[in-house]
Design an enzyme around this catalytic site. Structure first.
Site, mmCIF file in Angstrom:
data_model
loop_
_atom_site.group_PDB
_atom_site.id
_atom_site.type_symbol
_atom_site.label_atom_id
_atom_site.label_comp_id
_atom_site.label_asym_id
_atom_site.label_seq_id
_atom_site.Cartn_x
_atom_site.Cartn_y
_atom_site.Cartn_z
ATOM 1 N N SER A 145 -5.708 1.114 -12.323
ATOM 2 C CA SER A 145 -5.204 0.863 -10.977
ATOM 3 C C SER A 145 -6.260 0.842 -9.879
ATOM 4 O O SER A 145 -6.140 0.075 -8.927
ATOM 5 C CB SER A 145 -4.161 1.941 -10.690
ATOM 6 N N LYS A 154 6.989 -1.191 -9.990
ATOM 7 C CA LYS A 154 5.875 -1.937 -9.403
ATOM 8 C C LYS A 154 6.240 -3.424 -9.398
ATOM 9 O O LYS A 154 7.060 -3.818 -8.574
ATOM 10 C CB LYS A 154 4.577 -1.546 -10.084
HETATM 11 C C1 LIG Z 1 2.125 4.347 -10.905
HETATM 12 C C2 LIG Z 1 1.639 4.690 -12.299
HETATM 13 C C3 LIG Z 1 2.471 5.362 -13.210
HETATM 14 C C4 LIG Z 1 3.773 5.957 -12.775
HETATM 15 O O1 LIG Z 1 4.769 4.991 -12.626
HETATM 16 P P1 LIG Z 1 5.937 5.273 -11.578
HETATM 17 O O2 LIG Z 1 7.041 4.396 -12.023
HETATM 18 O O3 LIG Z 1 5.402 4.946 -10.226
HETATM 19 O O4 LIG Z 1 6.280 6.725 -11.688
HETATM 20 C C5 LIG Z 1 2.051 5.512 -14.517
HETATM 21 N N1 LIG Z 1 0.860 5.046 -14.927
HETATM 22 C C6 LIG Z 1 0.015 4.424 -14.074
HETATM 23 C C7 LIG Z 1 -1.289 3.919 -14.580
HETATM 24 C C8 LIG Z 1 0.367 4.234 -12.731
HETATM 25 O O5 LIG Z 1 -0.481 3.671 -11.879
#
Ligand SMILES: *Cc1c(COP(=O)(O)O)cnc(C)c1O
Length: 405
Positions: free
Chosen positions: A189, A248
């Site tokens: 990310s 997302k």
């Molecule tokens: C955002 C994120 C998560 C968590 O997902 P959510 O649905 O927002 O709880 C898991 N792994 C990574 C790499 C992320 O960036």
């Protein structure tokens, strides 16, 4: 009272280190994404363009999704009414799990209240309930995986980020008969780099390990049907578990794992974080299903998104604004100083109507503070010009170094 004092001290330490988190209060505008109303401390408002949302494709306002959610909320009401075990399993949860299994070409899927919970609960369960298992975890894995691994208290090895050779070295040093699991991500990310999935799977196979891939930043975004980087590279069958989020690119909320029937049934049967919590609202499950189905068929959003990412990068290059090159859709604009990063973000909001959250330590290493820019297909040419122009002027005001073309 001493306990509250301890908390106060800890919070002032955060303030002093410049790591105290301040949330921007927004009201998102449906049908006008990525615009939002920003509420400042005094309750004053101003319209801003959001440049750091993980609703990468604007699916959160897609009428296919919002229409379906409205329809199902009218039909089923607001909540699920229970845990999955006690009256909370709705038809729309079952449909969503089928859709997800199909998306990743797996036997089964299981949904959780978030991606975080899916990683925490699935890894925590798999690693604590399989005797003697060793986990090999990429050094830059997300907090949700780290916490799941920690909670399991199993033997853990960290392999250097995206380094299959180091993974092989660590595996070779361990008992060949010990069960093994490799946990990693596809798109990371913060730097937007992508794992060598095939090479990691080759190593895992060589040592008889199962594989667990977090495709949270890739689902909906990569592959002909939005199945993620593993789909794009024809590698989905090499992964034992593919984990993702509905919050997302799919624009809604929730998380999931997909994998072999027996593994999914095992997590369903033993994961406390799955069993003892109220199921997602049915409308949300139906909205997520609509979003996944839509993105399986339509590549228009992915194509427009790629084009806009390229335009943002070109606009930054033209102004000499340094950003990290990577093969993904994430554009990290490097500031390299915590207070300047925060200041630029504040001024972008107040003077330019642009919202980009500063990313400072401990989310990224000291000296790599950045603005993590996430273009969407719905940003216009004018939005892009305005962003690059604003950054250009603030770069001069902060006396920050320019990138050399
Ligand atoms: C955002 C994120 C998560 C968590 O997902 P959510 O649905 O927002 O709880 C898991 N792994 C990574 C790499 C992320 O960036």
């Amino acid at each position: 009272m001493d306990i509250l004092k301890t908390m106060e001290t800890a919070l002032s330490e955060l303030h002093e280190a410049g790591n105290y988190r301040v949330f921007a209060e927004l009201e998102r505008h449906c049908n006008d994404f990525p615009k939002a109303t920003f509420y400042d401390d005094a309750g004053e408002t101003r319209d801003v363009t959001v440049w750091c949302s993980n609703d990468y494709l604007g699916m959160g306002q897609n009428p296919v999704v919002t229409g379906r959610m409205t329809e199902i909320i009218q039909k089923c009401g607001a909540g699920a009414g229970g845990t999955r075990n006690i009256s909370g399993t709705n038809h729309y949860h079952v449909m969503l799990e089928r859709e997800l299994a199909d998306l990743h070409d797996k036997e089964a899927a299981l949904i959780f209240t978030s991606g975080y919970v899916s990683n925490w609960a699935a890894l925590g369960t798999l690693l604590s309930k399989i005797p003697g298992i060793i986990v090999y975890s990429d050094a830059l894995n997300h907090a949700s995986m780290i916490e799941g691994i920690r909670h399991s208290r199993c033997t853990k090895r960290l392999f250097r980020h995206n380094d299959p050779e180091h993974l092989a070295e660590l595996m070779a040093a361990d008992d060949p008969n010990a069960p093994k699991l490799v946990a990693f991500e596809s798109v990371y990310s913060m730097d937007g780099d992508i794992a060598p999935i095939e090479a990691i799977c080759d190593v895992a196979d060589r040592f008889g390990a199962i594989t667990y891939l977090d495709e949270v930043h890739a689902v909906g975004m990569y592959g002909p049907r939005g199945g993620g980087v593993a789909e794009r590279e024809g590698l989905m069958d090499r992964l034992t578990v593919i984990e993702g989020t509905l919050g997302k690119a799919f624009g809604v909320m929730g998380g999931y794992i997909t994998g072999p029937e027996v593994l999914v049934d095992f997590v369903r049967s033993f994961a406390s974080g799955f069993i003892f919590t109220t199921a997602l609202p049915p409308a949300l499950a139906a909205g997520a299903t609509a979003s996944i189905r839509y993105l399986k068929e339509s590549s228009a959003e992915r194509d427009a998104h790629k084009a806009n990412v390229a335009k943002v990068r070109a606009a930054l290059n033209a102004r000499g604004i340094p950003h990290m090159e990577n093969p993904s859709h994430i554009v990290p604009v490097m500031v390299g100083n915590a207070s300047k990063c925060k200041w630029i973000s504040d001024v972008l909001m107040t003077d330019f109507g642009i919202y980009v959250q500063p990313i400072n330590y401990p989310t990224v290493p000291v000296g790599t503070e950045r603005l993590r820019i996430t273009p969407t297909p719905l940003h216009t040419e004018a939005d892009i010009r305005h962003l690059s122009g604003a950054l250009c002027s603030l770069w001069s005001q902060c006396a920050l170094a320019r990138a050399v073309a």
